[in-house]
Design a protein around this motif. Structure first.
Motif, PDB file in Angstrom:
ATOM      1  N   LEU A 185      -3.218   6.142  39.879  1.00 27.14           N
ATOM      2  CA  LEU A 185      -4.754   6.626  40.095  1.00 27.14           C
ATOM      3  C   LEU A 185      -4.460   8.362  40.274  1.00 27.14           C
ATOM      4  CD1 LEU A 185      -6.216   3.505  41.492  1.00 27.14           C
ATOM      5  CD2 LEU A 185      -6.781   4.837  39.408  1.00 27.14           C
ATOM      6  N   GLY A 186      -3.107   8.811  40.224  1.00 27.24           N
ATOM      7  CA  GLY A 186      -3.629  10.034  40.825  1.00 27.24           C
ATOM      8  C   GLY A 186      -2.199  10.613  39.840  1.00 27.24           C
ATOM      9  N   GLN A 187      -2.795  12.089  39.962  1.00 26.89           N
ATOM     10  CA  GLN A 187      -1.673  12.805  39.177  1.00 26.89           C
ATOM     11  C   GLN A 187       0.096  12.543  39.550  1.00 26.89           C
ATOM     12  OE1 GLN A 187      -1.617  14.901  36.131  1.00 26.89           O
ATOM     13  NE2 GLN A 187      -4.024  13.204  36.323  1.00 26.89           N
ATOM     14  N   GLN A 188       0.121  13.102  41.452  1.00 28.20           N
ATOM     15  CA  GLN A 188       1.503  13.309  41.670  1.00 28.20           C
ATOM     16  C   GLN A 188       1.658  11.232  42.168  1.00 28.20           C
ATOM     17  OE1 GLN A 188       2.161  16.118  41.156  1.00 28.20           O
ATOM     18  NE2 GLN A 188      -0.318  16.882  40.573  1.00 28.20           N
ATOM     19  N   PRO A 189       3.234  11.655  41.932  1.00 27.54           N
ATOM     20  CA  PRO A 189       3.210  10.296  41.497  1.00 27.54           C
ATOM     21  C   PRO A 189       3.843  10.364  43.475  1.00 27.54           C
ATOM     22  CG  PRO A 189       5.760  11.049  40.084  1.00 27.54           C
ATOM     23  CD  PRO A 189       3.686  12.154  40.502  1.00 27.54           C
ATOM     24  N   SER A 190       3.869   8.866  44.380  1.00 27.34           N
ATOM     25  CA  SER A 190       4.210   8.819  45.508  1.00 27.34           C
ATOM     26  C   SER A 190       4.190   7.098  45.764  1.00 27.34           C
ATOM     27  CB  SER A 190       4.376   9.706  46.226  1.00 27.34           C
ATOM     28  OG  SER A 190       2.714   8.986  46.882  1.00 27.34           O
ATOM     29  N   GLU A 191       4.764   7.058  47.028  1.00 24.26           N
ATOM     30  CA  GLU A 191       4.747   5.501  47.424  1.00 24.26           C
ATOM     31  C   GLU A 191       3.080   5.493  47.818  1.00 24.26           C
ATOM     32  OE1 GLU A 191       7.439   4.548  50.246  1.00 24.26           O
ATOM     33  OE2 GLU A 191       8.763   5.076  50.070  1.00 24.26           O
ATOM     34  N   PRO A 194       0.438   4.371  43.695  1.00 22.77           N
ATOM     35  CA  PRO A 194       1.743   3.123  42.830  1.00 22.77           C
ATOM     36  C   PRO A 194       1.109   3.163  41.391  1.00 22.77           C
ATOM     37  CG  PRO A 194       0.077   2.413  44.257  1.00 22.77           C
ATOM     38  CD  PRO A 194       0.448   3.431  45.389  1.00 22.77           C
ATOM     39  N   ILE A 195       2.258   2.652  40.199  1.00 18.40           N
ATOM     40  CA  ILE A 195       1.497   2.408  38.590  1.00 18.40           C
ATOM     41  C   ILE A 195       0.761   1.060  39.461  1.00 18.40           C
ATOM     42  CG2 ILE A 195       3.156   2.643  37.093  1.00 18.40           C
ATOM     43  CD1 ILE A 195       4.178   4.968  37.196  1.00 18.40           C
ATOM     44  N   PHE A 196      -0.264   0.509  39.025  1.00 16.23           N
ATOM     45  CA  PHE A 196      -0.714  -0.729  38.647  1.00 16.23           C
ATOM     46  C   PHE A 196      -0.302  -1.528  37.018  1.00 16.23           C
ATOM     47  CE2 PHE A 196      -2.690   1.710  42.052  1.00 16.23           C
ATOM     48  CZ  PHE A 196      -3.104   0.496  43.106  1.00 16.23           C
ATOM     49  N   LEU A 197      -0.106  -2.517  36.656  1.00 16.24           N
ATOM     50  CA  LEU A 197       0.391  -3.200  35.777  1.00 16.24           C
ATOM     51  C   LEU A 197      -1.077  -4.181  35.983  1.00 16.24           C
ATOM     52  CD1 LEU A 197       3.890  -3.180  36.586  1.00 16.24           C
ATOM     53  CD2 LEU A 197       2.475  -1.522  34.927  1.00 16.24           C
ATOM     54  N   PRO A 198      -1.116  -5.627  34.518  1.00 14.91           N
ATOM     55  CA  PRO A 198      -1.890  -5.913  34.399  1.00 14.91           C
ATOM     56  C   PRO A 198      -0.917  -7.308  34.981  1.00 14.91           C
ATOM     57  CG  PRO A 198      -1.185  -5.410  32.190  1.00 14.91           C
ATOM     58  CD  PRO A 198       0.143  -4.336  33.329  1.00 14.91           C
ATOM     59  N   SER A 199       0.253  -7.052  35.630  1.00 16.00           N
ATOM     60  CA  SER A 199       0.460  -8.764  36.438  1.00 16.00           C
ATOM     61  C   SER A 199       0.544  -7.861  37.466  1.00 16.00           C
ATOM     62  CB  SER A 199       1.933  -8.807  36.197  1.00 16.00           C
ATOM     63  OG  SER A 199       2.944  -7.073  36.361  1.00 16.00           O
ATOM     64  N   SER A 201      -2.375  -8.433  41.209  1.00 17.91           N
ATOM     65  CA  SER A 201      -2.907  -9.082  41.366  1.00 17.91           C
ATOM     66  C   SER A 201      -4.268  -8.625  40.975  1.00 17.91           C
ATOM     67  CB  SER A 201      -3.615  -9.606  42.908  1.00 17.91           C
ATOM     68  OG  SER A 201      -4.557  -7.315  43.304  1.00 17.91           O
ATOM     69  N   GLU A 202      -5.364 -10.112  40.535  1.00 10.54           N
ATOM     70  CA  GLU A 202      -6.545  -9.828  39.647  1.00 10.54           C
ATOM     71  C   GLU A 202      -7.221  -8.514  39.769  1.00 10.54           C
ATOM     72  OE1 GLU A 202     -10.459 -11.788  38.867  1.00 10.54           O
ATOM     73  OE2 GLU A 202      -9.246 -13.211  39.171  1.00 10.54           O
ATOM     74  N   SER A 203      -7.450  -8.559  41.726  1.00 16.98           N
ATOM     75  CA  SER A 203      -8.504  -7.371  42.609  1.00 16.98           C
ATOM     76  C   SER A 203      -7.850  -6.113  41.998  1.00 16.98           C
ATOM     77  CB  SER A 203      -8.932  -7.801  43.761  1.00 16.98           C
ATOM     78  OG  SER A 203      -8.019  -7.758  44.666  1.00 16.98           O
ATOM     79  N   ASP A 204      -6.200  -6.141  42.405  1.00 17.36           N
ATOM     80  CA  ASP A 204      -5.932  -4.851  42.196  1.00 17.36           C
ATOM     81  C   ASP A 204      -6.275  -3.877  40.981  1.00 17.36           C
ATOM     82  OD1 ASP A 204      -5.095  -4.768  44.655  1.00 17.36           O
ATOM     83  OD2 ASP A 204      -3.409  -5.283  44.588  1.00 17.36           O
ATOM     84  N   TRP A 205      -5.776  -5.139  39.445  1.00 17.92           N
ATOM     85  CA  TRP A 205      -5.678  -4.312  38.429  1.00 17.92           C
ATOM     86  C   TRP A 205      -7.441  -4.269  37.795  1.00 17.92           C
ATOM     87  CZ3 TRP A 205      -3.315  -1.646  35.172  1.00 17.92           C
ATOM     88  CH2 TRP A 205      -3.240  -2.123  33.424  1.00 17.92           C
ATOM     89  N   LEU A 206      -8.610  -4.996  38.172  1.00 20.69           N
ATOM     90  CA  LEU A 206      -9.834  -4.303  38.159  1.00 20.69           C
ATOM     91  C   LEU A 206      -9.687  -3.397  38.984  1.00 20.69           C
ATOM     92  CD1 LEU A 206     -12.058  -5.158  36.662  1.00 20.69           C
ATOM     93  CD2 LEU A 206     -12.792  -6.514  38.209  1.00 20.69           C
ATOM     94  N   LEU A 207      -9.243  -3.452  40.581  1.00 17.07           N
ATOM     95  CA  LEU A 207      -9.403  -2.116  40.826  1.00 17.07           C
ATOM     96  C   LEU A 207      -9.200  -0.912  40.067  1.00 17.07           C
ATOM     97  CD1 LEU A 207     -11.582  -1.723  43.665  1.00 17.07           C
ATOM     98  CD2 LEU A 207      -9.448  -1.928  44.774  1.00 17.07           C
ATOM     99  N   ALA A 208      -8.151  -0.797  39.512  1.00 13.14           N
ATOM    100  CA  ALA A 208      -7.593  -0.166  38.920  1.00 13.14           C
ATOM    101  C   ALA A 208      -8.077   0.853  37.229  1.00 13.14           C
ATOM    102  CB  ALA A 208      -5.940  -0.413  38.606  1.00 13.14           C
ATOM    103  N   LYS A 209      -8.797  -0.465  37.059  1.00 13.41           N
ATOM    104  CA  LYS A 209      -9.301  -0.242  35.489  1.00 13.41           C
ATOM    105  C   LYS A 209     -10.628   0.656  36.248  1.00 13.41           C
ATOM    106  CE  LYS A 209      -9.276  -4.079  34.384  1.00 13.41           C
ATOM    107  NZ  LYS A 209      -9.110  -5.129  33.473  1.00 13.41           N
TER     108      LYS A 209
END
Length: 504
Positions: A185-191, A194-199, A201-209
């Motif tokens: 969600l941001g240009q600078q990678p850091s802790e 995070p990089i969100f993945l389809p695996s 939680s449902e709400s985490d992945w939906l929020l990222a999208k």
């Protein structure tokens, strides 16, 4: 009296009129269009008042409550979007055939600031495959919103509203579906990024999208629609009015494609944004190749837009060759040279790196440029303007305002987080009403290739216009047939649905 005026630093110049009432009659709205504008605005306001949403800062109790507006029922596609917006397939579909088909490009190497590993995405690729293999096959794509980074945003209750600059990695799977496989969600990678993945939680992945859709919707609205269409079409219009007299063949050819542009822009001009455009990005065949999208499947925007580019190009080629038999006819036309020179300096600020010509030496150069002007003022505008209500009218699918900052860790979001992140009742109601108003098809709509005011007298030119209309009609039939076989039709570039100019 039609003078250039600086709009904002780094942006194209505009017409020196701020008051819609001061627009000269010959370039202003017709009575019926002005009346309909006022009527639609009043109707939208009345609905918001009736529902008590004018100043409500309450959050929505449920997403379903967003369907309680009269305008929601006016689009079958909007209903489809509200049912499928959470699905990865529909999320991917929109990068090709949604509001903004101008951002995605093929990815042959990951950007250094997007550290996706093989292990992260292996579960979402074809059995036994890898990210490296799929990149080599041309099946990996990227949508990078770097341009949004660091932009100032509105302040609500003392806090700037959040705006992310995400990166989204997508994969064309063996079933030819384009699916998201990683989001940062941001240009600078850091802790904290995070990089969100389809695996997840449902709400985490939906929020990222949702945050990707937020950035995509803003980019489509501000850059593709406002800048690439409205402000650029205004430059073309002013340059035509200032340099090409009414008897000039290019004035006759282009003026129908400038109809209402100045009036609508004066009404709409409240936003500023900076972007550097290139000639390549404005010429669709070159843009498709530059982004590596020649063979991505189910890309109906590309298929229709390329055919339209070619049809417009054939028409322009015939017209220009008729009035300019040789290169010297082009280079010696001082009015024509003044026209392109003003577009170069006032539209592209004299930036030679843009690739935009500042003069014409050949018939071929002129044909390409005039094709681009007509395409931008009609086809390109239709693709984004006509799809706004369908894809953004269901707020969760394309929120142009979010109230909560993006998540910085995984596993913290809940279903309620989605509602807390969405715009409040007043903002959501207002946003939906705007998209509804902009989707209204006015009574004096003029489709592409239709010229109610006959400006040409020569039989050869009139025949060329008839040939142009026949080609557009044939394409319309083909698109209608294809769409009848699709679950989700793509009709925004059916010639019958494309307005001849940037008029709304």
């Amino acid at each position: 009296h039609r003078r250039w005026e600086e709009y904002a630093d780094g942006m194209a110049y505009i017409l020196n009129i701020n008051d819609p009432k001061a627009v000269p009659a010959e370039i202003g709205f017709s009575f019926s269009k002005a009346f309909q504008f006022a009527y639609i605005k009043k109707a939208a306001l009345a609905e918001l008042k009736q529902k008590g949403l004018i100043n409500s800062t309450e959050l929505w109790e449920s997403l379903e409550a967003l369907k309680g507006f009269s305008w929601f029922k006016s689009s079958p596609l909007l209903e489809y979007v509200s049912q499928h917006w959470k699905e990865d397939y529909f999320f991917g579909h929109q990068f090709l055939n949604g509001l903004n088909p101008y951002m995605i490009h093929r990815c042959s190497k990951l950007p250094s600031n997007f550290p996706v590993t093989e292990e992260m995405v292996k579960p979402f690729l074809a059995n036994g495959s890898s990210l490296t293999v799929e990149m080599a096959k041309g099946n990996i794509f990227l949508s990078d919103y770097k341009i949004m980074e660091g932009l100032p945003t509105r302040v609500i209750d003392g806090k700037p509203v959040p705006l992310t600059a995400p990166l989204c990695l997508l994969y064309v799977n063996p079933e030819k579906k384009l699916l998201p496989i990683a989001i940062q969600l941001g240009q600078q990678p850091s802790e904290e990024n995070p990089i969100f993945l389809p695996s997840d939680s449902e709400s985490d992945w939906l929020l990222a999208k949702i945050f990707v859709r937020h950035a995509d919707s803003l980019y489509a609205t501000l850059v593709v629609h406002l800048l690439d269409n409205h402000l650029l079409a205004e430059v073309f219009t002013i340059a035509t009015l200032r340099n090409l007299p009414g008897i000039h063949p290019l004035h006759k050819l282009l003026i129908p494609h400038h109809r209402y542009t100045l009036n609508i822009n004066i009404l709409a001009r409240k936003l500023t944004f900076y972007i550097s455009m290139t000639y390549t990005s404005l010429c669709l065949p070159e843009d498709i190749v530059a982004r590596g999208l020649e063979s991505i499947p189910n890309f109906y925007f590309r298929d229709d837009a390329l055919r339209l580019w070619n049809i417009i190009n054939s028409f322009v080629k015939a017209m220009v060759a008729y009035y300019y038999p040789s290169d010297s006819d082009v280079s010696e036309d001082s009015e024509l040279q003044g026209w392109v020179n003003e577009i170069f300096y006032y539209g592209f600020l004299g930036n030679g790196d843009s690739g935009i010509p500042s003069s014409f030496q050949t018939v071929e150069e002129l044909i390409k440029f005039v094709t681009m002007v007509i395409f931008t003022s009609s086809v390109k505008h239709a693709a984004v303007a006509s799809s706004q209500f369908d894809f953004l009218g269901w707020i969760p699918n394309g929120p142009v305002l979010l109230l909560q900052a993006p998540p910085t860790t995984k596993g913290q979001s809940r279903k309620e987080t989605i509602l807390e992140t969405m715009p409040d009742k007043s903002s959501a109601g207002f946003i939906m009403s705007i998209w509804w108003q902009l989707s209204w098809k006015h009574d004096d709509f003029v489709p592409l290739g239709t010229y109610p005011d006959q400006r040409f007298d020569e039989p050869a030119a009139l025949q060329m216009i008839k040939d142009f209309q026949a080609e557009l009609s044939s394409l319309s039939v083909a698109i209608t047939k294809r769409n009848s076989e699709l679950e989700l039709p793509y009709s925004y570039l059916n010639p019958k649905e494309i307005e001849n100019s940037v008029a709304i």
